[in-house]
Design a protein around this motif. Structure first.
Motif, PDB file in Angstrom:
ATOM      1  N   TRP A  80       0.834  -1.213   0.000  1.00 13.57           N
ATOM      2  CA  TRP A  80       0.000   0.000   0.000  1.00 13.57           C
ATOM      3  C   TRP A  80       0.860   1.251   0.000  1.00 13.57           C
ATOM      4  O   TRP A  80       0.611   2.191  -0.757  1.00 13.57           O
ATOM      5  CB  TRP A  80      -0.906  -0.013   1.234  1.00 13.57           C
ATOM      6  N   TRP A  82       3.999   1.687  -1.008  1.00 12.43           N
ATOM      7  CA  TRP A  82       4.676   1.871  -2.286  1.00 12.43           C
ATOM      8  C   TRP A  82       3.701   2.380  -3.352  1.00 12.43           C
ATOM      9  O   TRP A  82       4.059   3.202  -4.197  1.00 12.43           O
ATOM     10  CB  TRP A  82       5.318   0.571  -2.754  1.00 12.43           C
ATOM     11  N   GLU A  83       2.463   1.902  -3.307  1.00 13.01           N
ATOM     12  CA  GLU A  83       1.458   2.367  -4.269  1.00 13.01           C
ATOM     13  C   GLU A  83       1.171   3.851  -4.069  1.00 13.01           C
ATOM     14  O   GLU A  83       1.105   4.623  -5.043  1.00 13.01           O
ATOM     15  CB  GLU A  83       0.174   1.553  -4.111  1.00 13.01           C
ATOM     16  N   VAL A  84       1.005   4.269  -2.823  1.00 15.46           N
ATOM     17  CA  VAL A  84       0.763   5.682  -2.521  1.00 15.46           C
ATOM     18  C   VAL A  84       1.930   6.540  -2.988  1.00 15.46           C
ATOM     19  O   VAL A  84       1.748   7.596  -3.605  1.00 15.46           O
ATOM     20  CB  VAL A  84       0.525   5.856  -1.006  1.00 15.46           C
ATOM     21  N   GLY A  86       4.170   5.826  -5.291  1.00 14.76           N
ATOM     22  CA  GLY A  86       4.241   5.833  -6.744  1.00 14.76           C
ATOM     23  C   GLY A  86       3.233   6.784  -7.361  1.00 14.76           C
ATOM     24  O   GLY A  86       3.544   7.499  -8.322  1.00 14.76           O
ATOM     25  N   GLN A  87       2.017   6.833  -6.810  1.00 19.42           N
ATOM     26  CA  GLN A  87       1.002   7.758  -7.307  1.00 19.42           C
ATOM     27  C   GLN A  87       1.408   9.212  -7.092  1.00 19.42           C
ATOM     28  O   GLN A  87       1.001  10.100  -7.842  1.00 19.42           O
ATOM     29  CB  GLN A  87      -0.332   7.476  -6.619  1.00 19.42           C
ATOM     30  N   ALA A  88       2.236   9.449  -6.068  1.00 20.45           N
ATOM     31  CA  ALA A  88       2.711  10.809  -5.789  1.00 20.45           C
ATOM     32  C   ALA A  88       3.929  11.181  -6.624  1.00 20.45           C
ATOM     33  O   ALA A  88       4.370  12.334  -6.573  1.00 20.45           O
ATOM     34  CB  ALA A  88       3.035  10.949  -4.305  1.00 20.45           C
ATOM     35  N   GLY A  89       4.477  10.208  -7.370  1.00 24.88           N
ATOM     36  CA  GLY A  89       5.579  10.525  -8.279  1.00 24.88           C
ATOM     37  C   GLY A  89       6.931   9.995  -7.868  1.00 24.88           C
ATOM     38  O   GLY A  89       7.931  10.289  -8.538  1.00 24.88           O
ATOM     39  N   ARG A  91       9.683   7.391  -7.900  1.00 25.43           N
ATOM     40  CA  ARG A  91      10.085   6.228  -8.691  1.00 25.43           C
ATOM     41  C   ARG A  91      10.873   5.272  -7.798  1.00 25.43           C
ATOM     42  O   ARG A  91      11.925   5.627  -7.268  1.00 25.43           O
ATOM     43  CB  ARG A  91      10.946   6.664  -9.878  1.00 25.43           C
ATOM     44  N   ARG A  92      10.362   4.080  -7.638  1.00 26.83           N
ATOM     45  CA  ARG A  92      10.998   3.104  -6.745  1.00 26.83           C
ATOM     46  C   ARG A  92      12.294   2.594  -7.349  1.00 26.83           C
ATOM     47  O   ARG A  92      12.340   2.195  -8.514  1.00 26.83           O
ATOM     48  CB  ARG A  92      10.035   1.946  -6.489  1.00 26.83           C
ATOM     49  N   GLU A 257     -11.105  10.635   1.430  1.00 29.57           N
ATOM     50  CA  GLU A 257      -9.835  10.099   0.950  1.00 29.57           C
ATOM     51  C   GLU A 257      -9.050   9.521   2.118  1.00 29.57           C
ATOM     52  O   GLU A 257      -9.067  10.062   3.218  1.00 29.57           O
ATOM     53  CB  GLU A 257      -9.016  11.206   0.270  1.00 29.57           C
ATOM     54  N   ARG A 261      -2.206  14.329   0.388  1.00 27.18           N
ATOM     55  CA  ARG A 261      -0.898  14.462  -0.282  1.00 27.18           C
ATOM     56  C   ARG A 261      -0.481  15.915  -0.310  1.00 27.18           C
ATOM     57  O   ARG A 261      -1.292  16.784  -0.425  1.00 27.18           O
ATOM     58  CB  ARG A 261      -0.967  13.903  -1.697  1.00 27.18           C
TER      59      ARG A 261
END
Length: 261
Positions: A80, A82-84, A86-89, A91-92, A257, A261
Motif C-alpha cells: 500500500w 509503495w502504491e501511494v 508511486g502515485q505521488a511521483g 520512482r521506486r 480520501e 498528499r
C-alpha cells in the motif's frame, strides 16, 4: 556506525527506539504531558523475529502486517505504501528502503496513535507517510515530502490541512506542520497543529539501537502494557481535559480520501 544502522534494516534487523514523547496544547486551556513510548523501526517484508519479538502471531511484543497500510484492520502493509508513493511521483529504486516506525502489539493488543512509513536511501530520508489512528476506529494518513522527493533535512517544513478527527477536544480545522530529523544516531519528529490561537505541538525523540532481548524485557517492566498503556494514557489525558472544562466535540465523518498528499 554512521550508515550501518539503517543498512541493517534492509538485512532484516529491527531497531528499538525508546522515545520521549511530548504534547503541549496551546490556547485558552493549556495542557501538557510527557511520556516514554517504545517504538520499533523495521522493514515489514524483511524483518526477522527475535526471541520475545514475533511476526504475524501473538507474543510479548509482535508485529502484524494487516495492522498497517490501507484500511484499518485490513491493511496491505508495504504494498500500500509503495502504491501511494508511486502515485505521488516517487520512482521506486533498488537502493531505497521502506521502513515503518511503529508501536508493536503487546500480547496481541494493538493500537497506534501514529506510525511513520519512511523511505530511506542510505541515510537520506526521501518521504514519510504519517499513518494516524484515532480512538474511534478511524484512520487517515498524511504524505510528507519535498518537491521532487529531494532528501528531507531537519529544517525542512512540510504543511498540510488537518482533515481528520484525532482528539474530541480539538476541531478538525487548521493546518499541520511536520519536521523530521532522521539519522542513524538520532530520530526526531515535530508535529505542530495551528488553528488561530489554538493548537498543539507534539514531539518525539529517540536514539535508534539494535533490538535486544534485554531492551524488550526492560520495556515490559518499566512501561507495562505497551500499546494498552498508551491507550490508557490517552483516556487519562482526556479526563484531565474534561476536568479543565474543555468542550467535547462530536465525532464527524471520516474524510473521503484515505490519504492527504
Amino acid at each position: 556506525m554512521a550508515g550501518g544502522l539503517f543498512t541493517q534494516l534492509a538485512q532484516g534487523e529491527v531497531l528499538h527506539l525508546t522515545s520521549d514523547v511530548t504534547h503541549v496544547r496551546r490556547g485558552a486551556r493549556r495542557h501538557a504531558f510527557r511520556y516514554r513510548v517504545d517504538y520499533l523501526l523495521l522493514v515489514p517484508d524483511l524483518a526477522r523475529p527475535r526471541g520475545l519479538f514475533r511476526l504475524g502471531r501473538a507474543g510479548l511484543f509482535s508485529f502484524c502486517t494487516m495492522d498497517h497500510g490501507g484500511p484499518r484492520g485490513n491493511g496491505k502493509g508495504a504494498a500500500w505504501a509503495w502504491e501511494v508513493l508511486g502515485q505521488a511521483g516517487l520512482r521506486r529504486e533498488g537502493a531505497m528502503t521502506l521502513a515503518l516506525m511503529v508501536q508493536p502489539r503487546f500480547f496481541g493488543f494493538w493500537f497506534n496513535p501514529v506510525s511513520f512509513w519512511m523511505v530511506l536511501r542510505g541515510d537520506d530520508l526521501l518521504a514519510v507517510i504519517a499513518e494516524v489512528n484515532n480512538t474511534f476506529g478511524q484512520r487517515h494518513s498524511y504524505l510528507c515530502h519535498n518537491e521532487g522527493f529531494t532528501p528531507i533535512g531537519p529544517e525542512d517544513l512540510m504543511t498540510t490541512e488537518k482533515v481528520f478527527h484525532v482528539s474530541p477536544f480539538q476541531d478538525v480545522a487548521g493546518r499541520y506542520e511536520f519536521r523530521f530529523r532522521v539519522t542513524p544516531a538520532r530520530l526526531a519528529i515535530l508535529i505542530r497543529h495551528t488553528d488561530g490561537e489554538e493548537g498543539l505541538i507534539a514531539t518525539l525523540n529517540a536514539a535508534p539501537r539494535p533490538l535486544r532481548q534485554a531492551g524488550l524485557l526492560a520495556a515490559a517492566f518499566r512501561r507495562p502494557g505497551g500499546a494498552l498503556r498508551v491507550l490508557a494514557l490517552i483516556y487519562w489525558q482526556a479526563l484531565r481535559l474534561r476536568l479543565k472544562g474543555v468542550a467535547y466535540r462530536r465525532l464527524p465523518p471520516a474524510p473521503p480520501e484515505e490519504i492527504s498528499r
